[in-house]
Design a protein around this motif. Sequence first.
Motif, PDB file in Angstrom:
ATOM      1  N   GLY A 117       0.809  -1.210   0.000  1.00  0.00           N
ATOM      2  CA  GLY A 117       0.000   0.000   0.000  1.00  0.00           C
ATOM      3  C   GLY A 117       0.844   1.262   0.000  1.00  0.00           C
ATOM      4  O   GLY A 117       1.858   1.345   0.691  1.00  0.00           O
ATOM      5  N   THR A 118       0.422   2.252  -0.777  1.00  0.00           N
ATOM      6  CA  THR A 118       1.198   3.486  -0.927  1.00  0.00           C
ATOM      7  C   THR A 118       0.813   4.568   0.069  1.00  0.00           C
ATOM      8  O   THR A 118       1.490   5.600   0.162  1.00  0.00           O
ATOM      9  CB  THR A 118       1.022   4.054  -2.342  1.00  0.00           C
ATOM     10  N   GLY A 119      -0.302   4.384   0.797  1.00  0.00           N
ATOM     11  CA  GLY A 119      -0.758   5.406   1.724  1.00  0.00           C
ATOM     12  C   GLY A 119      -1.723   6.382   1.102  1.00  0.00           C
ATOM     13  O   GLY A 119      -2.256   7.258   1.799  1.00  0.00           O
ATOM     14  N   GLU A 120      -1.981   6.245  -0.187  1.00  0.00           N
ATOM     15  CA  GLU A 120      -2.932   7.131  -0.876  1.00  0.00           C
ATOM     16  C   GLU A 120      -4.351   6.684  -0.542  1.00  0.00           C
ATOM     17  O   GLU A 120      -4.690   5.498  -0.628  1.00  0.00           O
ATOM     18  CB  GLU A 120      -2.710   7.071  -2.386  1.00  0.00           C
ATOM     19  N   GLY A 121      -5.214   7.632  -0.160  1.00  0.00           N
ATOM     20  CA  GLY A 121      -6.573   7.277   0.216  1.00  0.00           C
ATOM     21  C   GLY A 121      -7.616   7.908  -0.689  1.00  0.00           C
ATOM     22  O   GLY A 121      -7.303   8.695  -1.587  1.00  0.00           O
ATOM     23  N   TYR A 122      -8.843   7.532  -0.464  1.00  0.00           N
ATOM     24  CA  TYR A 122      -9.955   8.198  -1.139  1.00  0.00           C
ATOM     25  C   TYR A 122     -10.014   9.637  -0.649  1.00  0.00           C
ATOM     26  O   TYR A 122      -9.400   9.980   0.380  1.00  0.00           O
ATOM     27  CB  TYR A 122     -11.259   7.462  -0.840  1.00  0.00           C
ATOM     28  N   PRO A 123     -10.707  10.537  -1.351  1.00  0.00           N
ATOM     29  CA  PRO A 123     -10.745  11.954  -0.950  1.00  0.00           C
ATOM     30  C   PRO A 123     -11.066  12.139   0.524  1.00  0.00           C
ATOM     31  O   PRO A 123     -12.022  11.575   1.056  1.00  0.00           O
ATOM     32  CB  PRO A 123     -11.858  12.533  -1.848  1.00  0.00           C
ATOM     33  N   GLY A 124     -10.224  12.912   1.197  1.00  0.00           N
ATOM     34  CA  GLY A 124     -10.413  13.192   2.606  1.00  0.00           C
ATOM     35  C   GLY A 124     -10.044  12.044   3.532  1.00  0.00           C
ATOM     36  O   GLY A 124     -10.382  12.079   4.723  1.00  0.00           O
ATOM     37  N   GLN A 125      -9.320  11.076   3.029  1.00  0.00           N
ATOM     38  CA  GLN A 125      -9.039   9.868   3.805  1.00  0.00           C
ATOM     39  C   GLN A 125      -7.560   9.497   3.708  1.00  0.00           C
ATOM     40  O   GLN A 125      -6.949   9.623   2.650  1.00  0.00           O
ATOM     41  CB  GLN A 125      -9.885   8.722   3.253  1.00  0.00           C
ATOM     42  N   ASP A 126      -6.999   9.044   4.826  1.00  0.00           N
ATOM     43  CA  ASP A 126      -5.653   8.478   4.803  1.00  0.00           C
ATOM     44  C   ASP A 126      -5.738   7.064   4.258  1.00  0.00           C
ATOM     45  O   ASP A 126      -6.608   6.282   4.659  1.00  0.00           O
ATOM     46  CB  ASP A 126      -5.051   8.433   6.208  1.00  0.00           C
ATOM     47  N   GLY A 127      -4.834   6.714   3.362  1.00  0.00           N
ATOM     48  CA  GLY A 127      -4.814   5.369   2.812  1.00  0.00           C
ATOM     49  C   GLY A 127      -3.896   4.462   3.606  1.00  0.00           C
ATOM     50  O   GLY A 127      -3.123   4.911   4.454  1.00  0.00           O
ATOM     51  N   ILE A 128      -3.976   3.186   3.330  1.00  0.00           N
ATOM     52  CA  ILE A 128      -3.163   2.195   4.027  1.00  0.00           C
ATOM     53  C   ILE A 128      -1.768   2.138   3.405  1.00  0.00           C
ATOM     54  O   ILE A 128      -1.618   2.125   2.181  1.00  0.00           O
ATOM     55  CB  ILE A 128      -3.843   0.821   3.970  1.00  0.00           C
ATOM     56  N   THR A 129      -0.756   2.094   4.261  1.00  0.00           N
ATOM     57  CA  THR A 129       0.630   1.999   3.822  1.00  0.00           C
ATOM     58  C   THR A 129       1.164   0.605   4.124  1.00  0.00           C
ATOM     59  O   THR A 129       1.007   0.106   5.247  1.00  0.00           O
ATOM     60  CB  THR A 129       1.516   3.034   4.532  1.00  0.00           C
ATOM     61  N   GLY A 130       1.781  -0.013   3.152  1.00  0.00           N
ATOM     62  CA  GLY A 130       2.348  -1.336   3.344  1.00  0.00           C
ATOM     63  C   GLY A 130       3.699  -1.275   4.029  1.00  0.00           C
ATOM     64  O   GLY A 130       4.376  -0.241   4.022  1.00  0.00           O
ATOM     65  N   VAL A 131       4.103  -2.384   4.594  1.00  0.00           N
ATOM     66  CA  VAL A 131       5.407  -2.469   5.249  1.00  0.00           C
ATOM     67  C   VAL A 131       6.532  -2.488   4.218  1.00  0.00           C
ATOM     68  O   VAL A 131       7.637  -2.030   4.484  1.00  0.00           O
ATOM     69  CB  VAL A 131       5.468  -3.719   6.151  1.00  0.00           C
ATOM     70  N   ALA A 132       6.236  -2.977   3.011  1.00  0.00           N
ATOM     71  CA  ALA A 132       7.254  -3.027   1.946  1.00  0.00           C
ATOM     72  C   ALA A 132       6.668  -2.452   0.660  1.00  0.00           C
ATOM     73  O   ALA A 132       6.474  -3.172  -0.326  1.00  0.00           O
ATOM     74  CB  ALA A 132       7.727  -4.461   1.729  1.00  0.00           C
ATOM     75  N   PRO A 133       6.385  -1.151   0.628  1.00  0.00           N
ATOM     76  CA  PRO A 133       5.728  -0.548  -0.539  1.00  0.00           C
ATOM     77  C   PRO A 133       6.566  -0.572  -1.802  1.00  0.00           C
ATOM     78  O   PRO A 133       6.038  -0.351  -2.904  1.00  0.00           O
ATOM     79  CB  PRO A 133       5.452   0.884  -0.084  1.00  0.00           C
ATOM     80  N   GLY A 134       7.858  -0.843  -1.682  1.00  0.00           N
ATOM     81  CA  GLY A 134       8.706  -0.922  -2.865  1.00  0.00           C
ATOM     82  C   GLY A 134       8.785  -2.315  -3.461  1.00  0.00           C
ATOM     83  O   GLY A 134       9.352  -2.508  -4.545  1.00  0.00           O
ATOM     84  N   ALA A 135       8.226  -3.297  -2.777  1.00  0.00           N
ATOM     85  CA  ALA A 135       8.280  -4.675  -3.266  1.00  0.00           C
ATOM     86  C   ALA A 135       7.377  -4.862  -4.471  1.00  0.00           C
ATOM     87  O   ALA A 135       6.422  -4.109  -4.685  1.00  0.00           O
ATOM     88  CB  ALA A 135       7.872  -5.646  -2.154  1.00  0.00           C
ATOM     89  N   SER A 136       7.685  -5.876  -5.263  1.00  0.00           N
ATOM     90  CA  SER A 136       6.830  -6.244  -6.401  1.00  0.00           C
ATOM     91  C   SER A 136       5.919  -7.377  -5.948  1.00  0.00           C
ATOM     92  O   SER A 136       6.363  -8.314  -5.275  1.00  0.00           O
ATOM     93  CB  SER A 136       7.682  -6.712  -7.585  1.00  0.00           C
ATOM     94  N   VAL A 137       4.655  -7.288  -6.306  1.00  0.00           N
ATOM     95  CA  VAL A 137       3.679  -8.304  -5.908  1.00  0.00           C
ATOM     96  C   VAL A 137       3.114  -8.989  -7.140  1.00  0.00           C
ATOM     97  O   VAL A 137       2.688  -8.335  -8.091  1.00  0.00           O
ATOM     98  CB  VAL A 137       2.532  -7.684  -5.078  1.00  0.00           C
ATOM     99  N   LEU A 138       3.127 -10.317  -7.125  1.00  0.00           N
ATOM    100  CA  LEU A 138       2.433 -11.121  -8.129  1.00  0.00           C
ATOM    101  C   LEU A 138       1.166 -11.644  -7.475  1.00  0.00           C
ATOM    102  O   LEU A 138       1.234 -12.369  -6.474  1.00  0.00           O
ATOM    103  CB  LEU A 138       3.290 -12.304  -8.582  1.00  0.00           C
ATOM    104  N   PHE A 139       0.010 -11.258  -8.008  1.00  0.00           N
ATOM    105  CA  PHE A 139      -1.248 -11.688  -7.401  1.00  0.00           C
ATOM    106  C   PHE A 139      -1.920 -12.757  -8.251  1.00  0.00           C
ATOM    107  O   PHE A 139      -2.184 -12.559  -9.435  1.00  0.00           O
ATOM    108  CB  PHE A 139      -2.210 -10.512  -7.222  1.00  0.00           C
TER     109      PHE A 139
END
Length: 443
Positions: A117-139
């Motif tokens: 998670g980058t920490g970006e949220g919906y308008p007026g909201q704090d977003g969730i930040t991941g512990v490893a935001p620079g990692a690459s994720v394969l989902f």
Amino acid sequence: MNSQFCRKRLPAVAALTIVGLLAAGLPASASIVDDGEWYMDLYEVPQFHDEGIDGSGVTIAVIDDAINSDVPALQGADVTVMPDSLCADSDGELLPVDTDDLELASHGTNIVLKIAGTGEGYPGQDGITGVAPGASVLFYGRGMDILEDCFTPGTGKKVFSENLVGPAIVDAVDRGARIVSLSFAAGYAGPLEDALAYAIRHQVIVLAATSNDTRQESSETLNLFNGVMGIGSLGPDGEAGTDSDGEPNATSFIDVVAPGQDVALQGADGAWDRQRIGSGTSYSTPITAANLALAMQHNPGATGNQILQLLLHNTDVDTPHEIYYDTMDYESGYGSVDTISLLADDALQYPDVNPLLTEDGTPSPAELTPEVTPSPTPSMSASTAPEATNSPSSTPSASPIDAGSSGTPGWLWPLIIVAVVLVAGSGIVAVVIASRRGKGTPS
């Protein structure tokens, strides 16, 4: 747990934080994210990010239900959603993987947010930040809840979804994943067993959530597989999550515990722009995966086995210690994940040996049994693998760990003799060690 390795940092720092806020006359939190990301400041994760330690260069595979890649906190994150579902409907048509269906995608989305998670949220909201935001994720998505019927893509033949998870794990390994995060329950027989063996042979760390309810503990889950790390959860007070009886969730299948209680989640009340507080081993598992990604970036020359050694030598306390397993209450296994200690130590000093496969260098009784000994790797076929995973390298040759699986290889006899002697001399110890390799069922 041995008092030498008691949890020091969590209760102490949490208490200081609360006292400081009250002394300043400020509210304890300005948002759900402030409350639910209590572990970020506690383990100095933002400071590590500022230093460039954010998991960059490390790929984590996540296998779950589905994902909504459009949530703001995943914009700019390095997340690759494999387009083909692992499951199909009864007509053989693939189920959705990337969807805004909140009920279907909430779990998988929040798993990935805990990592990237980058920490970006919906308008007026704090977003969730991941512990490893620079990692690459394969989902990799099943496109369905684990309890629903899964059908083989293209054939419409009913199949247990875990039989289709195996090829996804093999594909993730072939694509360079160094960590696999699994927050669901599944039996490990057949293709999944072979895939887990393949990952472990390639020193890919496999994490699996344990049960949120001790009473659901089962030896039939993938966490039983020798070498897979079972993850439990703890809360802001440093205590383990509680089961349906209100008792600490204690199981011999837990290897480590990590933050997973009272954490911030995206999506609530039928809307993606709402947030809530939730708990479970499902969330402590990706948080552990993200911590391992930080350690891998910080120790670029270390093997997966050495990273596991690093983790288990740095649980709970400020200084490295000998690996110690809690046999008193089974609440925390080898201890709690500690980002600060993890990143203060050097992984290269530790042996290139998977500590979950051996105890003090001696093969455990479970390692010598066919049920948990890694076997030859699976071949990905059109009937079991999603289209996106057809890779020419997905059927590797057998390694020495499984050579001669049709009979007992010569090198194994000395180990068998040693195991027999050990069991004869200390039957109780053998039973305890063997039971360590079971795990439970996450909710």
